[in-house]
Design an enzyme around this catalytic site. Structure first.
Site, PDB file in Angstrom:
ATOM      1  N   SER A 138       0.837  -1.194   0.000  1.00 44.10           N
ATOM      2  CA  SER A 138       0.000   0.000   0.000  1.00 44.10           C
ATOM      3  C   SER A 138       0.876   1.250   0.000  1.00 44.10           C
ATOM      4  CB  SER A 138      -0.951  -0.042   1.201  1.00 44.10           C
ATOM      5  OG  SER A 138      -2.007   0.860   1.037  1.00 44.10           O
ATOM      6  N   ASP A 155      -6.211  -3.636  -1.964  1.00 40.65           N
ATOM      7  CA  ASP A 155      -5.091  -3.262  -1.097  1.00 40.65           C
ATOM      8  C   ASP A 155      -4.433  -4.469  -0.432  1.00 40.65           C
ATOM      9  OD1 ASP A 155      -3.471  -2.055   0.991  1.00 40.65           O
ATOM     10  OD2 ASP A 155      -4.623  -0.231   0.619  1.00 40.65           O
TER      11      ASP A 155
END
Length: 743
Positions: free
Chosen positions: A75, A220
């Site tokens: 991320s 994510d």
């Protein structure tokens, strides 16, 4: 996690990654080797804005001459890590941090001036809901609040190299982690296009639409491996420097509403896999956990304050870090190899090809691009093309790649058509009150069917309920793929209430019901405006609800026939709170008895506005004028009606009624609160001058009227909201509340 975090996850790193130019193997780059020392790998966790601390840690590692032989990130960590792995320096990262804004990264539509005129016109309706797909009676919803188009745009604009890369051949070998939304397993990227990989790693579920990669639907990586220690170990790391900036769990009193609960659930998933990763660390590894206090994942306005906290945390472990230090000359040579700049490839393309379009005509999509075959590629122009293409409203995601084919170079545009299209619903709401008994509302629903044929025909129907109830339906048919010329048959039903005043006293109320058919022939004036010529016919049924009979609007049924011309030019940057640009409009209606109209007359009106700003201060000058052409008076049911907030403030809404209108207004407003995706909050005032000549009620004044207002206003998810006070010379005063555009 918090929506601003999701958006943010992109923010810092996206821009960071962007400045870094990946280098190919043929440029002489090679993976780092241990050279008789431990191989050091840096592991950077996800954490939204808190990830700015990663930059501070890297700054200390450079100060202590700690070699970074490989990087793994998730991320936000993958974005910062990719920037560093591809040669971006710490000073460049710090500069990027200072320039990051949520608006820069997540406002995905192009600047309003560049949007197609039909999409600009939507801004004048009180529509606030996102588009909802409607197909076969089934509702379909968008996959994320943002698509990621602008994130990739920022990345591409700053990056100096494009294409597919083996991540082991980057200046610093690199890994990024995403999550397969179907299988729930971690996906470790070892190769690919950097922009796509970074987007996949930070696609926070619900906030950013999932990324598609080789048949996988990716979100994510924090859901499965927020601190990817295992990925670093598989790269051959002897020593891991792990930086954990993850978000602490919310306290009980913070778990309010569905968003708080959802954020906590995602945090729990991330925290569980972080604990599993921490258990894999050895005694020789180093864990850095910056103390970030109250800074949240969404604190993107405070990135320059967060980065130094990473420095502080790293310095506390300075003794252990210094043990990994290498000699100055050796470190300088290593960093020199890791900062190779690749010259961007600006070779022209021979063809622009759109991939797998099912509905949208490729010629129509191609016409929206300024990039042309056989011309050098300009990165900024190409990035603006992608935003403009996305702003057409037909695609859920837009990307591109260059293909090297035998004897030619192709720009392949991957424009993914909306999976919830091509038919859309939207809703809106408008509320007004003058706190003296007059309160009005309007509910609006809009249904739009697109791409009914290969030229892009569109059928749109708007229904409104409230003080003005109406149904407007138009079939818009372009005459060629570029959409320059069009025909538009239309149907309108309307029922509205109109009040009649003598001075400040309401003396009558009309109810006007009309039905009209029309046919327009028009031309789009690029993205500047639209010109229409049309013929219309219909019937009007005016009715006197209250008041003396001598104020009756006329016969109970009136035939309407005539020609209409409309020119609209629109280059405002915003409809609600314009800070720059201009708009102008001209309308002409010729009611012709030879076509069957009961009343023969010619009515015209023109309006315009221009805005200019100085910092947070804006000036807005507007005018509206109208009257009749020739000696035939305007009938009672089609005279100019004016008055109300910012339209001769202090007077009641529609208090002024007559044959000729002259009005000008100067507004000043100051932005007192800056928004992120919305426009923020404003305070301001207006100075107004106008008159209504030949009023319907003879006793009413024809003199120039002066008035002024003061107001506070804010942009909200359901539209602009105003609270204002108006005062007119002669004693007219009024308070106003508006949800929606007051003018």
């Amino acid at each position: 996690m918090h929506l601003r975090y999701r958006l943010a996850v992109v923010a810092l790193g996206l821009a960071l990654v962007a400045l870094s130019p990946p280098a190919a193997a043929e440029d002489g780059l090679r993976p780092a080797n241990s050279l008789g020392r431990p191989k050091v790998c840096v592991v950077l966790s996800g954490g939204g804005a808190r990830g700015a601390a990663h930059v501070g840690v890297l700054k200390v590692l450079e100060e202590y001459r700690v070699p970074v032989d490989c990087i793994a990130g998730t991320s936000m960590g993958s974005l910062v890590g990719a920037a560093y792995a591809t040669g971006t320096t710490v000073p460049e990262m710090e500069q990027i941090i200072r320039g990051i804004s949520t608006e820069l990264l997540f406002k995905e539509n192009p600047p309003r001036r560049e949007r197609a005129m039909r999409r600009k016109q939507d801004d004048y309706l009180p529509l606030f809901s996102p588009e909802i797909g409607l197909e076969g009676g089934k509702l379909e919803f968008l996959k994320g609040l943002v698509s990621g188009v602008q994130l990739e745009t920022v990345l591409r604009r700053l990056s100096k190299a494009k294409g597919e890369y083996q991540f082991d051949q980057l200046p610093i070998p690199f890994r990024a982690v995403a999550t397969d939304l179907v299988t729930g397993k971690a996906v470790v990227f070892r190769e690919g296009e950097l922009a796509n990989v970074m987007r996949a790693s930070m696609s926070v579920p619900g906030a950013v639409a999932p990324a598609e990669f080789e048949g996988m639907l990716l979100v994510d990586g924090m859901l499965t491996s927020n601190l990817p220690v295992q990925a670093a170990r598989e790269m051959g790391a002897d020593v891991i420097i792990a930086v954990n900036v993850g978000t602490p769990l919310l306290k009980r009193n913070e778990l309010s509403g569905i968003f708080g609960v959802t954020e906590q659930m995602i945090s729990i998933l991330a925290e569980q896999n972080v604990q599993a990763s921490l258990a894999q660390l050895k005694s020789t590894d180093i864990l850095i956990s910056p103390e970030l206090g109250a800074f949240s994942t969404a604190d993107f306005d405070h990135l320059p304050k967060i980065a130094p906290l990473g420095e502080t945390a790293a310095r506390k472990l300075g003794d252990r870090l210094k043990r990994l230090s290498i000699p100055e000359k050796e470190y300088a040579a290593l960093r020199e190899r890791q900062r190779i700049v690749v010259v961007p490839d600006q070779r022209p393309v021979d063809e622009i090809h759109f991939e797998d379009l099912q509905r949208v005509n490729p010629d129509t999509a191609r016409a929206s691009l300024k990039t042309r075959p056989h011309q050098p590629i300009d990165q900024q122009t190409l990035d603006e093309d992608m935003r403009r293409l996305y702003g057409i409203g037909d695609f859920e995601h837009v990307n591109y790649r260059f293909l090297e084919e035998p004897g030619r170079r192709v720009l392949a545009v991957d424009a993914v058509e909306k999976s919830w299209g091509p038919n859309y619903l939207r809703f809106g709401l408008g509320l007004t009150s003058d706190f003296s008994g007059d309160a009005f509302f309007n509910l609006l629903g809009s249904y739009r069917r697109t791409w009914l044929n290969s030229l892009g025909a569109e059928w749109r129907t708007d229904v409104q309920l409230g003080r003005t109830s109406s149904l407007n339906s138009e079939f818009y048919q372009p005459l060629e793929a570029e959409g320059t010329y069009f025909v538009a048959p239309r149907l309108t039903f309307e029922r509205r209430t109109s009040d009649l005043y003598r001075d400040d006293d309401r003396v009558a109320t009309y109810q006007l019901t009309s039905a009209q058919l029309g046919l327009d022939l028009g031309r789009q004036l690029s993205r500047y405006g639209e010109l229409r010529f049309g013929i219309l016919g219909g019937q009007l049924k005016p009715k006197l609800d209250t008041g003396p009979e001598f104020l009756s609007p006329g016969p109970s049924q009136i035939a309407q026939r005539g020609f209409a011309t409309r020119l609209v030019l629109d280059q405002l940057d915003s409809v609600d709170f314009p800070r720059s640009g201009w708009r102008a409009g001209l309308r002409l209606y010729d009611s012709i008895s030879g076509l069957g109209a009961d009343d023969a007359y010619t009515k015209w009106d023109a309006d315009g506005t221009g805005a200019i700003s100085f910092g947070e201060h804006s000036l807005n000058l507007s005018f509206k004028v109208g009257g009749r052409i020739g000696g035939d008076p305007l009938p009672r049911y089609d005279q100019f009606q004016w008055g109300g907030f910012l339209q001769q403030s202090g007077y009641a809404t529609g208090q002024l009624l007559g044959q000729k209108l002259e009005f000008a207004r100067l507004m000043y407003y100051h932005r007192i609160l800056r928004g992120s995706l919305l426009q923020g909050a404003y305070s301001g005032f207006s100075l107004e001058l106008g008159r209504m000549r030949e009023p319907l009620v003879p006793d009413n004044s024809e003199d120039w009227l002066t008035s002024a207002s003061i107001f506070v206003a804010t942009d909200t998810p359901i539209g602009p909201m105003y609270l204002g006070y108006g005062h007119a010379k002669g004693g007219n005063n009024s308070l106003y509340f508006y949800l929606g555009r007051p003018y």
